[in-house]
Design a protein around this motif. Structure first.
Motif, PDB file in Angstrom:
ATOM      1  N   ARG A 296      -4.409 -51.849  42.257  1.00 56.87           N
ATOM      2  CA  ARG A 296      -2.978 -51.636  42.460  1.00 56.87           C
ATOM      3  C   ARG A 296      -2.718 -50.907  43.777  1.00 56.87           C
ATOM      4  N   SER A 297      -3.528 -49.897  44.035  1.00 63.03           N
ATOM      5  CA  SER A 297      -3.367 -49.138  45.276  1.00 63.03           C
ATOM      6  C   SER A 297      -3.589 -50.029  46.493  1.00 63.03           C
ATOM      7  N   LEU A 302      -1.195 -52.957  51.334  1.00 65.94           N
ATOM      8  CA  LEU A 302      -1.069 -54.139  52.192  1.00 65.94           C
ATOM      9  C   LEU A 302       0.200 -54.094  53.032  1.00 65.94           C
ATOM     10  N   GLU A 303       1.247 -53.467  52.487  1.00 64.52           N
ATOM     11  CA  GLU A 303       2.527 -53.410  53.192  1.00 64.52           C
ATOM     12  C   GLU A 303       2.442 -52.619  54.494  1.00 64.52           C
ATOM     13  N   THR A 304       1.460 -51.730  54.594  1.00 63.31           N
ATOM     14  CA  THR A 304       1.356 -50.879  55.791  1.00 63.31           C
ATOM     15  C   THR A 304       0.085 -51.136  56.588  1.00 63.31           C
ATOM     16  N   ASP A 305      -0.680 -52.140  56.204  1.00 63.41           N
ATOM     17  CA  ASP A 305      -1.928 -52.422  56.923  1.00 63.41           C
ATOM     18  C   ASP A 305      -1.686 -52.711  58.398  1.00 63.41           C
ATOM     19  N   GLU A 306      -0.580 -53.379  58.694  1.00 64.73           N
ATOM     20  CA  GLU A 306      -0.319 -53.780  60.085  1.00 64.73           C
ATOM     21  C   GLU A 306      -0.171 -52.588  61.021  1.00 64.73           C
ATOM     22  N   PHE A 307       0.164 -51.429  60.455  1.00 63.99           N
ATOM     23  CA  PHE A 307       0.393 -50.257  61.297  1.00 63.99           C
ATOM     24  C   PHE A 307      -0.860 -49.413  61.504  1.00 63.99           C
ATOM     25  N   VAL A 308      -1.899 -49.681  60.743  1.00 61.70           N
ATOM     26  CA  VAL A 308      -3.123 -48.882  60.882  1.00 61.70           C
ATOM     27  C   VAL A 308      -4.347 -49.722  61.223  1.00 61.70           C
ATOM     28  N   ALA A 309      -4.267 -51.041  61.021  1.00 58.48           N
ATOM     29  CA  ALA A 309      -5.426 -51.892  61.257  1.00 58.48           C
ATOM     30  C   ALA A 309      -5.807 -51.892  62.729  1.00 58.48           C
ATOM     31  N   GLY A 310      -6.996 -51.406  63.013  1.00 64.45           N
ATOM     32  CA  GLY A 310      -7.524 -51.431  64.373  1.00 64.45           C
ATOM     33  C   GLY A 310      -6.902 -50.426  65.305  1.00 64.45           C
ATOM     34  N   ASN A 311      -6.091 -49.513  64.779  1.00 61.44           N
ATOM     35  CA  ASN A 311      -5.430 -48.518  65.632  1.00 61.44           C
ATOM     36  C   ASN A 311      -5.972 -47.139  65.318  1.00 61.44           C
ATOM     37  N   GLN A 327       9.731 -46.190  57.218  1.00 64.77           N
ATOM     38  CA  GLN A 327      10.391 -46.563  55.968  1.00 64.77           C
ATOM     39  C   GLN A 327       9.406 -47.188  54.991  1.00 64.77           C
ATOM     40  N   LYS A 328       8.484 -47.989  55.505  1.00 62.56           N
ATOM     41  CA  LYS A 328       7.481 -48.597  54.627  1.00 62.56           C
ATOM     42  C   LYS A 328       6.526 -47.544  54.073  1.00 62.56           C
ATOM     43  N   MET A 329       6.185 -46.553  54.886  1.00 61.07           N
ATOM     44  CA  MET A 329       5.328 -45.477  54.390  1.00 61.07           C
ATOM     45  C   MET A 329       6.066 -44.650  53.337  1.00 61.07           C
ATOM     46  N   LYS A 330       7.345 -44.454  53.542  1.00 64.34           N
ATOM     47  CA  LYS A 330       8.146 -43.749  52.532  1.00 64.34           C
ATOM     48  C   LYS A 330       8.153 -44.546  51.222  1.00 64.34           C
ATOM     49  N   SER A 331       8.356 -45.854  51.333  1.00 65.47           N
ATOM     50  CA  SER A 331       8.334 -46.709  50.135  1.00 65.47           C
ATOM     51  C   SER A 331       6.973 -46.668  49.462  1.00 65.47           C
ATOM     52  N   LEU A 332       5.916 -46.604  50.259  1.00 67.10           N
ATOM     53  CA  LEU A 332       4.568 -46.522  49.696  1.00 67.10           C
ATOM     54  C   LEU A 332       4.427 -45.264  48.841  1.00 67.10           C
ATOM     55  N   CYS A 333       4.921 -44.146  49.334  1.00 70.63           N
ATOM     56  CA  CYS A 333       4.857 -42.889  48.560  1.00 70.63           C
ATOM     57  C   CYS A 333       5.615 -43.034  47.241  1.00 70.63           C
ATOM     58  N   GLU A 369      -6.273 -42.116  48.039  1.00 76.24           N
ATOM     59  CA  GLU A 369      -6.057 -43.273  48.902  1.00 76.24           C
ATOM     60  C   GLU A 369      -4.733 -43.159  49.664  1.00 76.24           C
ATOM     61  N   LEU A 370      -3.718 -42.589  49.032  1.00 76.15           N
ATOM     62  CA  LEU A 370      -2.451 -42.381  49.737  1.00 76.15           C
ATOM     63  C   LEU A 370      -2.630 -41.358  50.848  1.00 76.15           C
ATOM     64  N   SER A 371      -3.386 -40.306  50.574  1.00 77.37           N
ATOM     65  CA  SER A 371      -3.641 -39.293  51.607  1.00 77.37           C
ATOM     66  C   SER A 371      -4.372 -39.903  52.794  1.00 77.37           C
ATOM     67  N   ASN A 372      -5.378 -40.716  52.520  1.00 76.36           N
ATOM     68  CA  ASN A 372      -6.123 -41.361  53.606  1.00 76.36           C
ATOM     69  C   ASN A 372      -5.221 -42.291  54.414  1.00 76.36           C
ATOM     70  N   ARG A 373      -4.351 -43.017  53.719  1.00 77.09           N
ATOM     71  CA  ARG A 373      -3.461 -43.933  54.426  1.00 77.09           C
ATOM     72  C   ARG A 373      -2.449 -43.155  55.271  1.00 77.09           C
ATOM     73  N   LEU A 374      -1.893 -42.077  54.734  1.00 78.99           N
ATOM     74  CA  LEU A 374      -0.958 -41.258  55.504  1.00 78.99           C
ATOM     75  C   LEU A 374      -1.619 -40.676  56.744  1.00 78.99           C
ATOM     76  N   ARG A 375      -2.844 -40.204  56.580  1.00 80.58           N
ATOM     77  CA  ARG A 375      -3.552 -39.608  57.709  1.00 80.58           C
ATOM     78  C   ARG A 375      -3.792 -40.653  58.798  1.00 80.58           C
ATOM     79  N   SER A 376      -4.245 -41.836  58.389  1.00 77.26           N
ATOM     80  CA  SER A 376      -4.493 -42.906  59.364  1.00 77.26           C
ATOM     81  C   SER A 376      -3.198 -43.349  60.033  1.00 77.26           C
ATOM     82  N   PHE A 377      -2.140 -43.421  59.250  1.00 78.43           N
ATOM     83  CA  PHE A 377      -0.847 -43.852  59.787  1.00 78.43           C
ATOM     84  C   PHE A 377      -0.323 -42.857  60.817  1.00 78.43           C
TER      85      PHE A 377
END
Length: 723
Positions: A296-297, A302-311, A327-333, A369-377
């Motif tokens: 599920r996570s 997937l909605e925010t992969d484009e903002f962290v992939a390879g960056n 806004q997408k990161m807010k929705s993710l939270c 996983e949310l913490s890791n995604r926020l940090r990468s973002f």
């Protein structure tokens, strides 16, 4: 049916050399590791239980060094055709060439027997026949997903067939299960049916009666397939949908907050297959739910992969893309928060075993996983300040952490810590804002020279304090959650206010220069100021318009602009937890207030001293001289005549001050000017206490000067009304 195959073995080669060999025997229907080692010529015996006539007895022959020599495949059907022929030669072949390398002599006794209760067991042929009838019945009634139960005449026929030919109840249920598991769906009807069929079989296997080898084999196969379906149920427990044929939603859907109908029978079936008191079974079940959370996570991410992939570093993006990303990161939270809340609701249905703490189990995965995604973002799309989209993400992250705490979720190592995630950025934001506003205070950056507002002040100060006010408003969301940043922000504001004051003084350095001699250090008093005043030129001092702007600006700073900032800052004291150092808020700003008030007082005093000095430049306007010369005068009109020139000078000075200063500054200067002239009169009379002849002239002079102030009474009245 049970079979006893008694065998001995002997091996010969085409060559005359005799060697020692070893054999490993197993049935084709048995697992590959279920082998029986035997030595040729040893006279050992073993009992095998073939599944059917189609089964084979496989013998692998090896030399003394363990090197494979070949394989024998003995068909059970061949043994059953001529049971009296017990001793036979079987060929040994080496694969894959299928090369004949020797023969083996087997002694096989093929028999049938009844069980110890004399209950007849169906033969292989009878179970095969039952399988055929069952298959025909299932095809006739179109048994498939969501249509699993045999009914009517076909059900009656199968029951009668099994009873007449002695096919065991365990076999009928297991064989039926073997077909059902092939059309398995993660639905309540399938799970309930499997539990209904499996329960009596497992009760028999755990009781005094035992299952046949064939039944055990089928049971092992169906258990494996059932376990796979249970895994599907638990790993997709939020995607189950009884209204669909497959029982599983293909598209990703947000959680509904309700436990799926299939979850309870799945737990019931899992408990039937496993000892849920054992650590292994508990870990396995918990592992399924953890896998579900990861799936599920991953889908939410997937909605925010484009903002962290390879960056790995910050990327440049336009404001629209930046806003969309945040806004997408807010929705993710919010989505992850809803996932955990749904797990709490499912847990509160009390359908899971007590050892499955679903909210804590899944929250540990979601939060990390949310913490890791926020940090990468934040690394890929670093926030440059507490703008609206950034503030929304800060709020969403902090609220996520707060919700977990309010739901009694255990502390999660490496989970979401909003303050830790944003701390460095907040400190950098404040420092960047400080530097930017300090840059605005540079003299070459000030663009409002010579311009004044409706308050007769410089627009530079209003503009700077509007920026400070906006800054405080921007940081409202930060301070309300982490009030410790109040002091960092206050230090920055204090530095900026000092820079504003310094910039003002530099901007008006030329008009302040004539006042410098009149600004006495604290350790010197009025006499020192008067002494300095004597050094000035004989030209009368006229208050410049720019000086009025400066004094008006400083007064507005003290009375209006700075109190707003201080009030806003002190209002945050309620955000500091009980026991915090809320009294320390505003200390740095108070230091600035003291400095600014001292400067304003000194400049006002210098202006008053300059105006007072104007009255002493000529003997005809010097008040002491007029009083002194009035000693011999009898008529009051004569004294008034001598006062006329001073009176005109006072009226002119007051009118000019009114033109260049706002009301509060004007009133303060007039009061100071009046007090200063009064001090001249008092100092003159104190030295002549014994000579009362001076008092008449002094009284008349004061009354005339009072009249000059009265001539400007409408100005003072207006000022009083405004104040």
């Amino acid at each position: 049916k049970s079979w006893c195959d008694y065998l001995t073995q002997q091996f010969s080669r085409r060559n005359t050399t005799r060697e020692t060999y070893s054999c490993k025997l197993r049935l084709k229907s048995s697992p590959e590791d279920d082998v029986v080692p035997m030595q040729p010529g040893s006279g050992e015996t073993h009992v095998f239980f073939p599944d059917s006539l189609g089964d084979d007895l496989i013998i692998d022959v090896s030399d003394t060094k363990g090197k494979p020599c070949g394989r024998v495949v003995a068909q059970v059907a061949t043994m059953a055709e001529e049971p009296a022929d017990k001793l036979r030669w079987w060929s040994i072949y080496r694969e894959p060439e299928h090369e004949l390398v020797g023969r083996i002599h087997l002694y096989v006794q093929y028999t049938t027997a009844a069980d110890e209760n004399n209950t007849k067991y169906g033969s292989v042929a009878e179970t095969v026949a039952y399988d055929i009838v069952l298959e025909v019945a299932m095809k006739a009634q179109h048994i498939q997903q969501r249509n699993l139960v045999l009914q009517g005449s076909w059900k009656w026929l199968l029951t009668e067939f099994a009873s007449y030919y002695g096919v065991s109840d365990a076999y009928t249920k297991l064989r039926y299960l073997s077909y059902i598991v092939d059309v398995a769906t993660p639905t309540a009807d399938w799970l309930n049916l499997v539990h209904e069929l499996l329960l009596p079989v497992l009760m028999k296997s755990h009781g005094t009666a035992t299952l046949s080898h064939q039944e055990n084999r089928i049971l092992g196969e169906v258990e494996e397939q059932i376990e796979q379906t249970l895994a599907m149920v638990f790993e997709n427990y939020k995607c189950l949908d009884e209204s669909l044929v497959s029982g599983l939603a293909e598209d990703f859907r947000p959680p509904t907050g309700l436990a799926a109908s299939a979850l309870e029978p799945a737990i019931k079936l899992y408990s039937l297959l496993h000892d849920v008191l054992s650590p292994e079974a508990q870990l396995r079940l918990c592992g399924y739910f953890q896998t579900a959370a990861r799936k599920r996570s991953r889908r939410h991410m997937l909605e925010t992969d484009e903002f962290v992939a390879g960056n790995s570093e910050g990327i440049k993006m336009d404001m629209v893309t930046f806003t969309t990303a945040y806004q997408k990161m807010k929705s993710l939270c919010h989505n992850i928060r809803n996932e955990i809340f749904t797990d709490i609701e499912i847990h509160n249905h009390h359908i899971l075993p007590s050892f499955v703490d679903l909210p804590n189990l899944t929250a540990a995965i979601y939060s990390v996983e949310l913490s890791n995604r926020l940090r990468s973002f934040l690394v890929a799309c670093p926030p440059t300040g507490p703008s609206s989209p950034v503030a929304d993400l800060v709020i969403a992250t902090a609220d996520f952490q707060k919700d977990l705490a309010s739901w009694n979720i255990c502390s999660i190592k490496a989970g979401v810590d909003a303050k830790e995630l944003f701390h460095l950025y907040i400190v950098l934001w404040i420092e960047d804002k400080r530097r930017a506003l300090l840059e605005n205070c540079r003299l070459d950056k000030v663009k409002w020279s010579g311009v004044r507002t409706q308050h007769m002040t410089t627009p530079f100060v209003d503009e700077m304090y509007d920026l400070l006010k906006n800054t405080l408003t921007e940081y409202e969301v930060i301070i309300c959650r982490w009030p410790e940043y109040i002091f960092v922000l206050e230090n920055a504001i204090a530095d900026i206010e000092k820079a504003v004051i310094d910039s003002l003084e530099k901007q008006y350095v030329d008009i302040l220069a004539p006042l410098k001699d009149c600004i006495a250090p604290k350790k010197f008093g009025l006499k020192y100021v008067q002494k300095l005043a004597k050094r000035n030129s004989t030209c009368p001092y006229v208050v410049p318009e720019d000086l009025g702007i400066l004094l008006n600006t400083m007064k507005r700073l003290l009375d209006v602009l700075r109190p707003r900032i201080e009030s806003h800052l002190r209002s945050w004291s309620s955000c500091i937890p009980h026991g915090g150092n809320s009294a320390a808020i505003g200390e740095r700003l108070s230091e600035v207030t003291v400095t600014l008030r001292a400067k304003f007082r000194n400049y006002m005093q210098a202006v008053v001293e300059k105006l007072s000095e104007n009255t002493r430049m000529q003997s005809t306007t010097k008040l002491k001289k007029i009083i002194q010369d009035s000693k011999g005068l009898v008529l009051e009109s004569d004294i008034r005549g001598r006062m006329q020139e001073l009176n005109d000078q006072l009226i002119g000075a007051i009118n000019h001050v009114h033109k260049v200063s706002e009301v509060h500054v004007f009133v303060a200067i007039c009061r100071g000017f009046w007090d200063r002239m009064g001090q001249d009169v008092l100092s003159f009379l104190e030295n002549r206490k014994e000579n009362k002849a001076w008092y008449k002239g002094a009284r008349v002079a004061v009354s005339v000067s009072s009249f000059s102030y009265s001539s400007c009474w409408w100005l003072l009245l207006f000022a009083a009304m405004v104040m």
